[in-house]
Design an enzyme around this catalytic site. Structure first.
Site, PDB file in Angstrom:
ATOM      1  CG  HIS A 128      58.962  61.538  65.113  1.00  0.00           C
ATOM      2  ND1 HIS A 128      58.964  60.903  63.888  1.00  0.00           N
ATOM      3  CD2 HIS A 128      57.924  62.406  65.062  1.00  0.00           C
ATOM      4  CE1 HIS A 128      57.964  61.353  63.140  1.00  0.00           C
ATOM      5  NE2 HIS A 128      57.307  62.265  63.831  1.00  0.00           N
ATOM      6  CD  GLU A 147      57.932  66.268  59.451  1.00  0.00           C
ATOM      7  OE1 GLU A 147      57.222  67.039  60.118  1.00  0.00           O
ATOM      8  OE2 GLU A 147      57.470  65.558  58.538  1.00  0.00           O
ATOM      9  CG  ASN A 192      59.432  63.231  56.864  1.00  0.00           C
ATOM     10  OD1 ASN A 192      60.127  62.330  56.383  1.00  0.00           O
ATOM     11  ND2 ASN A 192      59.215  63.363  58.159  1.00  0.00           N
ATOM     12  CE1 TYR A 228      52.170  63.183  55.675  1.00  0.00           C
ATOM     13  CE2 TYR A 228      54.265  64.238  56.163  1.00  0.00           C
ATOM     14  CZ  TYR A 228      53.371  63.194  56.346  1.00  0.00           C
ATOM     15  OH  TYR A 228      53.688  62.167  57.204  1.00  0.00           O
ATOM     16  CD  GLU A 243      56.777  61.389  58.725  1.00  0.00           C
ATOM     17  OE1 GLU A 243      55.856  62.237  58.601  1.00  0.00           O
ATOM     18  OE2 GLU A 243      57.498  61.309  59.739  1.00  0.00           O
TER      19      GLU A 243
HETATM   20  C1  BGC Z   1      55.240  64.101  61.181  1.00  0.00           C
HETATM   21  C2  BGC Z   1      54.323  63.046  61.727  1.00  0.00           C
HETATM   22  C3  BGC Z   1      52.888  63.499  61.578  1.00  0.00           C
HETATM   23  C4  BGC Z   1      52.590  63.681  60.117  1.00  0.00           C
HETATM   24  C5  BGC Z   1      51.186  64.146  59.818  1.00  0.00           C
HETATM   25  C6  BGC Z   1      54.767  64.734  59.913  1.00  0.00           C
HETATM   26  O1  BGC Z   1      54.886  66.104  60.021  1.00  0.00           O
HETATM   27  O2  BGC Z   1      56.561  63.641  61.104  1.00  0.00           O
HETATM   28  O3  BGC Z   1      54.652  62.800  63.055  1.00  0.00           O
HETATM   29  O4  BGC Z   1      51.983  62.643  62.166  1.00  0.00           O
HETATM   30  O5  BGC Z   1      53.470  64.613  59.558  1.00  0.00           O
HETATM   31  O6  BGC Z   1      50.928  65.391  60.383  1.00  0.00           O
END
Ligand code: BGC
Length: 454
Positions: free
Chosen positions: A117, A163, A288, A290, A362
């Site tokens: 990581h 990532e 992951n 977001y 994530e």
């Molecule tokens: C990463 C984490 C990070 C999170 C929020 C991801 O890109 O794997 O390490 O803290 O997003 O930015």
């Protein structure tokens, strides 16, 4: 609908939570060096202590047990196991992860290990040029093998990398992440060696009986701005440049065709032997995720976003414009909350990489409140967790996506890379001065989600 085998979990990363940066023989990594370079990190924060998880892991396991999670995704600090990245093994590092793994298992929590990581042993950067060099890929496979042999009797779920997009683009393109390189060619070289490192490690993995192995790549969803064919193509290509770039090679043994067309000579080629090695080298895929953006071929008149962060690949190589819906709420990180995006993203991954199980490795949001007396009430994050987990369940139960788990980022507030301690992603508040842990409203909201799906 429920699914008794579905793993509800939480995720962290070694460098972000462990601290103990110079203890028990640990070597320096590139993030230690980067963060100790004045001006690189908000407030010049470093992860020297972070959440002090190295000493407080038992308390953290207890907090996980109370939350009711069945899985914990954490990463191993390469430089704790091999202080120089290669050569001698540091037994104290092995001992720490043994204690952690045994503690999790004693509470019925399944460990999911990520081998890398972002915390590359600094020696490999100094002596070998880090991910710009194939030798780092070979050293990674040796390190991975040490971990498989030490922990593979009890750990059955492994991810090689977290990532790789960030290591490539943020670390070697924009330079806001360690090792801080700025270039238009190096992201593609670094990504190439990272893919090869995955393949070499999986060869070692498959010589033993260690369970299943995959990779955790990240991707924001790209929704076509309009129904026009050119916008649909733009969205599809943007996803190929983002997730496909780092995932196609480890599933199909090739980069997406659109990348070869656009990037040309700057995209390295795999040899026939390397393609063979990489093909089928994942037993599952991690995602992951977001946020979501609109994608279009032409620049929209309003709501354009982007610039250097949030795009896949090197921006100008894609010929895609990103925009937002002004109704979307931004998190403290400036990422938009769009729960339906994760459902569509899961469907996209499932359609492209048929037959591979998926884990959301994530998903989470930052709510910036550094005040221990008020930070507990993070209704925004509680809503985020409810919204995104509901969308994951829709993908699982209504769309038939083979998604087997969801890991909330993150268990606890931690060292948020370039943003230091100024960005809080945790379900649990961490007081970085006293190391007090305070579960937030989102912790209890997630607990309810898990219970309801039991
Ligand atoms: C990463 C984490 C990070 C999170 C929020 C991801 O890109 O794997 O390490 O803290 O997003 O930015």
């Amino acid at each position: 609908m429920s699914n008794e085998n579905f793993i509800w979990g939480v995720a962290t990363a070694a460098h972000q939570i462990e601290g103990a940066w110079l203890e028990d023989g640990k070597g320096l990594n590139t993030w230690d060096v980067f963060a100790h370079t004045p001006g690189k990190i908000k407030n010049n924060d470093t992860a020297a202590v972070a959440c002090d998880h190295y000493h407080r892991y038992e308390e953290d396991i207890e907090l996980m047990a109370q939350l009711g999670v069945k899985g914990y995704r954490f990463s191993i600090a390469w430089s704790r196991i091999l202080p120089q990245g290669k050569g001698e093994v540091n037994q104290a590092g092995i001992d720490f992860y043994n204690r952690l793994i045994d503690g999790l298992l004693a509470k019925g929590i399944t460990p999911f290990i990520t081998l890398y990581h972002w915390d590359l042993p600094a020696t490999l950067q100094f002596e070998d040029d880090g991910w710009l060099s194939y030798s780092t890929a070979e050293y990674f496979a040796e390190y991975a093998d040490v971990c498989f042999k030490a922990f593979g009797d009890r750990v059955k779920h492994w991810m090689t990398f977290n990532e790789n997009w960030c290591s490539a683009v943020l670390g070697h393109g924009i330079g806001c992440f360690a090792p801080g390189r700025v270039s238009r060619t190096e992201p593609y070289i670094a990504a190439h060696n990272l893919c090869l490192a995955h393949g070499l490690a999986v060869q070692k993995f498959r010589q033993g009986d260690y369970g299943v192995v995959g990779i955790a790549n990240n991707c924001d969803f790209r929704e076509p701005l309009t129904d026009k064919p050119e916008d649909k193509a733009a969205a599809q290509e943007a996803l190929e440049f983002f997730y496909g770039w780092l995932t196609d090679p480890v599933v199909f043994g090739e980069y997406p065709a659109i990348m070869r067309e656009r990037v040309g000579d700057r995209l390295p080629e795999f040899t026939p032997e390397q393609k063979e090695m990489l093909k089928g080298s994942c037993d599952f895929l991690g995602l992951n995720h977001y946020t979501t953006h609109y994608a279009s071929r032409e620049k929209p008149e309003a709501n354009v976003i982007g610039g250097d962060e949030g795009n896949g690949g090197i921006d100008e190589d894609q010929q895609v414009f990103l925009s937002k819906d002004p109704e979307w709420a931004p998190t403290s990180m400036g990422w938009f909350v769009v729960p339906w995006g994760i459902r569509k993203m899961l469907n996209w991954v499932s359609d492209r990489y048929k037959g591979l199980p998926i884990y959301v490795t994530e998903n989470g949001c930052s709510v910036n409140d550094n005040d221990p007396s008020t930070a507990k009430h993070d209704g925004f994050r509680a809503d985020f967790v409810r919204g995104y987990t509901a969308a994951v369940k829709q993908a699982r139960d209504e769309d038939g996506v083979d998604v087997r788990g969801y890991f909330c980022w993150s268990l606890i507030d931690n060292f948020e890379w370039t943003r230091g301690y100024d960005m809080r992603f945790g379900l649990i508040f961490c007081n970085f001065e006293t190391q007090e842990r305070i579960p937030k409203d989102s912790y209890y909201a997630y607990q309810e989600v898990i219970k309801a799906d039991a």
